[in-house]
Scaffold this motif. Structure first.
Motif, mmCIF file in Angstrom:
data_model
loop_
_atom_site.group_PDB
_atom_site.id
_atom_site.type_symbol
_atom_site.label_atom_id
_atom_site.label_comp_id
_atom_site.label_asym_id
_atom_site.label_seq_id
_atom_site.Cartn_x
_atom_site.Cartn_y
_atom_site.Cartn_z
ATOM 1 N N VAL A 12 0.869 -1.174 0.000
ATOM 2 C CA VAL A 12 0.000 0.000 0.000
ATOM 3 C C VAL A 12 0.907 1.225 0.000
ATOM 4 O O VAL A 12 1.792 1.352 0.854
ATOM 5 C CB VAL A 12 -0.929 0.035 1.227
ATOM 6 C CG1 VAL A 12 -1.682 1.364 1.296
ATOM 7 C CG2 VAL A 12 -1.908 -1.131 1.195
ATOM 8 N N ARG B 179 -1.060 -2.661 -4.523
ATOM 9 C CA ARG B 179 -2.447 -3.107 -4.334
ATOM 10 C C ARG B 179 -3.396 -1.938 -4.077
ATOM 11 O O ARG B 179 -4.585 -2.017 -4.369
ATOM 12 C CB ARG B 179 -2.520 -4.107 -3.177
ATOM 13 C CG ARG B 179 -1.787 -5.404 -3.474
ATOM 14 C CD ARG B 179 -1.753 -6.337 -2.274
ATOM 15 N NE ARG B 179 -3.077 -6.796 -1.864
ATOM 16 C CZ ARG B 179 -3.752 -7.760 -2.469
ATOM 17 N NH1 ARG B 179 -3.225 -8.363 -3.527
ATOM 18 N NH2 ARG B 179 -4.933 -8.120 -2.045
ATOM 19 N N LEU B 180 -2.858 -0.863 -3.527
ATOM 20 C CA LEU B 180 -3.695 0.299 -3.188
ATOM 21 C C LEU B 180 -2.793 1.511 -3.058
ATOM 22 O O LEU B 180 -1.676 1.414 -2.548
ATOM 23 C CB LEU B 180 -4.442 0.054 -1.866
ATOM 24 C CG LEU B 180 -5.178 1.249 -1.245
ATOM 25 C CD1 LEU B 180 -6.349 1.686 -2.129
ATOM 26 C CD2 LEU B 180 -5.674 0.898 0.164
ATOM 27 N N THR C 206 -4.844 0.581 -10.776
ATOM 28 C CA THR C 206 -4.672 0.306 -9.343
ATOM 29 C C THR C 206 -5.735 1.029 -8.526
ATOM 30 O O THR C 206 -6.003 2.211 -8.761
ATOM 31 C CB THR C 206 -3.275 0.761 -8.889
ATOM 32 O OG1 THR C 206 -2.290 0.006 -9.610
ATOM 33 C CG2 THR C 206 -3.080 0.558 -7.397
ATOM 34 N N PRO C 207 -6.363 0.367 -7.565
ATOM 35 C CA PRO C 207 -7.353 1.032 -6.710
ATOM 36 C C PRO C 207 -6.738 2.199 -5.948
ATOM 37 O O PRO C 207 -5.567 2.151 -5.552
ATOM 38 C CB PRO C 207 -7.798 -0.080 -5.751
ATOM 39 C CG PRO C 207 -7.543 -1.346 -6.505
ATOM 40 C CD PRO C 207 -6.294 -1.088 -7.302
ATOM 41 N N TRP D 269 -14.533 7.213 -2.758
ATOM 42 C CA TRP D 269 -13.083 6.962 -2.728
ATOM 43 C C TRP D 269 -12.307 8.140 -2.136
ATOM 44 O O TRP D 269 -11.091 8.053 -1.993
ATOM 45 C CB TRP D 269 -12.560 6.677 -4.138
ATOM 46 C CG TRP D 269 -13.022 5.377 -4.723
ATOM 47 C CD1 TRP D 269 -13.821 4.431 -4.135
ATOM 48 C CD2 TRP D 269 -12.719 4.879 -6.035
ATOM 49 N NE1 TRP D 269 -14.044 3.387 -4.981
ATOM 50 C CE2 TRP D 269 -13.381 3.622 -6.162
ATOM 51 C CE3 TRP D 269 -11.968 5.360 -7.100
ATOM 52 C CZ2 TRP D 269 -13.290 2.849 -7.318
ATOM 53 C CZ3 TRP D 269 -11.885 4.591 -8.265
ATOM 54 C CH2 TRP D 269 -12.536 3.354 -8.371
ATOM 55 N N ALA E 22 -9.812 1.090 3.200
ATOM 56 C CA ALA E 22 -8.635 0.399 2.686
ATOM 57 C C ALA E 22 -8.777 -1.102 2.883
ATOM 58 O O ALA E 22 -8.431 -1.902 1.990
ATOM 59 C CB ALA E 22 -7.374 0.918 3.378
ATOM 60 N N VAL F 247 -10.927 -2.645 0.215
ATOM 61 C CA VAL F 247 -10.219 -2.818 -1.056
ATOM 62 C C VAL F 247 -9.328 -4.053 -1.001
ATOM 63 O O VAL F 247 -9.308 -4.877 -1.921
ATOM 64 C CB VAL F 247 -9.381 -1.566 -1.387
ATOM 65 C CG1 VAL F 247 -8.464 -1.827 -2.584
ATOM 66 C CG2 VAL F 247 -10.288 -0.377 -1.663
ATOM 67 N N LEU F 248 -8.590 -4.192 0.085
ATOM 68 C CA LEU F 248 -7.653 -5.310 0.196
ATOM 69 C C LEU F 248 -8.379 -6.645 0.331
ATOM 70 O O LEU F 248 -7.901 -7.678 -0.157
ATOM 71 C CB LEU F 248 -6.718 -5.087 1.383
ATOM 72 C CG LEU F 248 -5.824 -3.836 1.296
ATOM 73 C CD1 LEU F 248 -5.003 -3.675 2.573
ATOM 74 C CD2 LEU F 248 -4.910 -3.897 0.077
ATOM 75 N N HIS G 115 -9.787 -7.518 -3.539
ATOM 76 C CA HIS G 115 -8.957 -6.727 -4.427
ATOM 77 C C HIS G 115 -9.327 -6.942 -5.891
ATOM 78 O O HIS G 115 -9.289 -5.997 -6.698
ATOM 79 C CB HIS G 115 -7.479 -7.059 -4.197
ATOM 80 C CG HIS G 115 -6.554 -6.078 -4.832
ATOM 81 N ND1 HIS G 115 -5.922 -6.309 -6.029
ATOM 82 C CD2 HIS G 115 -6.183 -4.829 -4.442
ATOM 83 C CE1 HIS G 115 -5.182 -5.262 -6.351
ATOM 84 N NE2 HIS G 115 -5.319 -4.351 -5.405
ATOM 85 N N ALA H 198 -12.088 -4.713 -6.668
ATOM 86 C CA ALA H 198 -11.659 -3.308 -6.636
ATOM 87 C C ALA H 198 -10.953 -2.933 -7.936
ATOM 88 O O ALA H 198 -11.173 -1.851 -8.493
ATOM 89 C CB ALA H 198 -10.747 -3.063 -5.440
#
Length: 734
Positions: free
Chosen positions: A555, A637-638, A655-656, A678, A695, A698-699, A702, A705
């Protein structure tokens, strides 16, 4: 220029609006002058609205107070309890005419919850809070129904209950505790008189207030003489009358600096130039005058005054750095390099001179032979170099990818947006098959101010009118900060000329479209169109792009610090603490790293470690290639970002993202893609838990997302592709 001319986008950024408020009548009105003076002299960097609630006094009754403070607001009110329902403000610090301020009020300005008040000793020996003392009201915590129950003799403890927050006694210290001439304790920040101001037996308290019973001229002189930082609005309000009363070169510079801090460059020149002329004994004044003249595009005059400033060893490095910038703006690369070298001879460690020396050195790497001018497109943009903003490095390339797989100098002629478009530059632009201006937040008055357009493209109207090549404004944004003072007159004139001349005028979000249309005559508004920032569709532009089969368990977090006062207001400590809460939660789920778009961004890492004991590894994007930046973002990942391109670039890579909103442009982008959830305001009272929760969502899912990002990106690509096809026809085929 007053605060009423500031951009107000609080509903978008969530920024708190804070006011001091006092309820008075005709008899007590005369007591407000010492209170206002005391507030300014003890908190010189604070300039919030000062609201005077009154039962219906004539407007002229407040003229004396307006001379003391630039943000006096008058409101009709039946009683003091109206502070609980004061419209237009989020936090209200209620004072009384019987008070004087003796110390720092920062703690009150930073309060975020409930209604703060000092419990006072009652006759029965207990402590209670009554509505006649200091109050710090968070209006979100006081419903109208509760406010209706509050009266002048109400028991706040009973009415407000758990909403009531105890405040230290030093913020509402009663003089009745100081009988027998007891000295006022040094820690007292607000002193409230419970009897006459000159009551016998209270000599030290009387003297503490008497310090602020002074003439307006003495007050202005006292404010100006204070050490340390001062609020530019207060300085610009108080210093000019003092200059008229006590003219001096030093005061003229103070006034000019105040005007310069507000972007009032012409007024700064008018104040300083007549008294300065070519004096060699005032190098800092020469420097200030030179900078203001440069901001007005009066380059020859500016150069003369900066050279006079450079004659002083103390000022020389700064002056030579500005001379190098001036020469570069005017297209004089050799002079710019020479000035930078002179500055380094004066101080080999000066960063500004070093940056210009490197930027203008002639030993540039060998470039490929350019195509004939008629086959090239001219690109007017901010071309970041060295350790400048990583987003400003990625963006110009992304614009060029929309039109050609070859994004280098063979097919593109670069015109730096801050460089003056003179006759020679005009000829070079007209020799190309088209001119593209953008993208980026170029509608901004103060990054590199100029008097020609009052936005980032340094082009006079008469030169703009003589551009014969097809002109396209592409993915430009209105980048004015919430609360930023902005002199719109010259900008609006330049904007009108630009829209009239453009074959295509596309702005990067609908928020910018709305703001720009407000400044245009009705007949031109429909020519303003939507063109998303091309960084948001990188997956469709980068040759050979493939989405990552696997992502690192990372992240990335990014923060921004330019114009920090406009971003955070009084809430930076709150923001830092909330981020610490969120990051502690996130570190249990992923490798949290910091993405610095420029060196100044790393302040967050230092502050977080110092204040909360959290250390984050840093990814220095400003030292990476564009491919390296995109690769880092696409494999994460974020991304949790505050900079616009800390959201748009990773989004463009699939990417988110979650955005930390401290500028309207982030909310504008999220609104365009239909994902306002968001975004989280940096002022959100529950930022930490909310950020951690979103967060985690999202994870946890994923794959969904990422699919959501791709789906949101589809409309942006459809719009961009359609605009590109139209522009290819406008520019013709090479």
């Amino acid at each position: 220029m007053t605060h009423s001319s500031a951009d107000d986008r609080r509903t978008i950024t969530g920024k708190r609006r804070i006011a001091f408020a006092v309820h008075t009548d005709a008899e007590r009105l005369r007591h407000l002058a010492p209170l206002i003076r005391s507030l300014a002299l003890t908190n010189p960097d604070v300039c919030e609205d000062f609201v005077v609630l009154h039962p219906g006094l004539p407007d002229s009754a407040f003229d004396a107070l307006r001379a003391l403070h630039p943000r006096i607001v008058t409101r009709h009110a039946d009683s003091r309890t109206d502070v609980f329902r004061l419209a237009g403000y989020d936090t209200v610090i209620a004072l009384t005419p019987s008070m004087v301020v003796l110390g720092d009020l920062g703690e009150l300005l930073r309060m975020r919850h409930g209604v703060g008040a000092v419990p006072q000793l009652a006759d029965d020996g207990g402590r209670s809070v009554r509505p006649d003392g200091l109050l710090v009201v968070q209006r979100a915590d006081v419903a109208d129904a509760v406010a209706d129950r509050l009266t002048a003799d109400a028991d706040l403890d009973a009415v407000l209950g758990e909403v009531l927050v105890p405040v230290d006694a030093r913020y509402d210290f009663l003089t009745r505790r100081l009988h027998d001439d007891t000295p006022v304790p040094a820690h007292v920040a607000v002193l409230r008189f419970t009897g006459p101001f000159d009551e016998p037996g209270y000599g030290p308290a009387t003297e503490a207030r008497r310090r602020f019973e002074m003439s307006d001229e003495d007050f202005r002189a006292a404010y100006r003489a204070l050490p340390g930082g001062k609020h530019p609005d207060l300085l610009a309000h108080l210093a000019p009358p003092l200059l008229r009363a006590r003219p001096s070169l030093d005061l003229a510079r103070t006034v000019a600096d105040g005007y310069r801090g507000q972007g009032r460059y012409a007024e700064a020149v008018d104040v300083l130039a007549p008294v300065l002329r070519d004096r060699l004994d005032a190098p800092r004044c020469q420097e200030t005058l030179g900078l203001c003249l440069m901001a007005l595009s009066r380059y020859d005059e500016a150069e003369a005054h900066l050279l006079l400033a450079a004659a002083s060893p103390d000022v020389a490095p700064r002056a030579f750095a500005q001379l190098a910038r001036l020469a570069w703006v005017c297209g004089r690369e050799e002079d710019a390099h020479a000035y930078a070298r002179d500055g380094l001879e004066a101080d080999p460690t000066d960063a500004g001179c070093h940056a210009w020396f490197v930027r203008t050195r002639p030993d540039a790497p060998e470039q490929p032979e350019p195509a004939p001018a008629a086959e090239q497109l001219a690109h007017v943009a901010l071309f970041a170099e060295g350790q400048e903003n990583a987003g400003d490095k990625v963006l110009p390339e992304a614009v060029r990818m929309c039109f050609d797989t070859d994004t280098g100098p063979r097919r593109w002629y670069r015109q730096p947006v801050h460089r003056l478009v003179d006759e020679a530059a005009l000829e070079r632009l007209n020799a190309r098959r088209g001119v593209i201006v953008g993208g980026g937040g170029l509608f901004l008055p103060d990054t590199s101010p100029n008097g020609n357009s009052h936005w980032q493209w340094n082009i006079p109207d008469d030169v703009l009118a003589r551009i014969t090549a097809p002109l396209a404004v592409f993915a430009v944004g209105y980048n004015v900060f919430d609360g930023q003072l902005y002199r719109r007159g010259r900008f609006a004139e330049s904007l009108r000329a630009l829209v009239e001349r453009s074959a295509f005028f596309g702005l990067r979000n609908h928020g910018s479209i709305e703001r720009v249309r407000e400044l245009l005559p009705a007949g031109l508004r429909d020519r303003v169109r939507y063109q998303p920032c091309p960084t948001t569709v990188a997956r469709h532009l980068v040759p050979g792009w493939t989405d990552p089969a696997e992502r690192s368990d990372t992240v990335l977090v990014n923060c921004a610090y330019d114009r920090a006062g406009l971003r955070f207001g009084h809430d930076y400590g709150h923001f830092l603490a909330e981020m610490a809460t969120a990051l502690r939660e996130l570190r249990g789920r992923a490798d949290v790293r910091y993405a610095a778009h420029m060196p100044a961004d790393e302040k967050f890492v230092h502050d977080l470690r110092r204040e909360h004991g959290i250390t984050l590894p840093v990814e220095q994007l400003y030292d990476m290639s564009n491919d390296g930046i995109r690769d880092l973002y696409r494999r994460s990942r974020l991304v949790v970002g505050m900079r616009g391109h800390a959201g748009m670039i990773p989004f463009g890579c699939g990417t988110p993202i979650l955005s930390l909103v401290s500028h309207p442009k982030l909310a504008y982008f999220l609104a365009d893609i239909g994902r306002p959830e968001w975004g989280l305001s940096v002022h959100d009272r529950s930022l930490g838990p909310r950020l951690a929760e979103r967060a985690a969502a999202v994870l946890d899912d994923h794959t969904a997302a990422v699919a959501d990002v791709h789906s949101a990106q589809d409309l942006l690509w459809k719009t961009t592709r359609s605009n590109i096809e139209e522009l290819r026809e406008i520019f013709g085929q090479a």
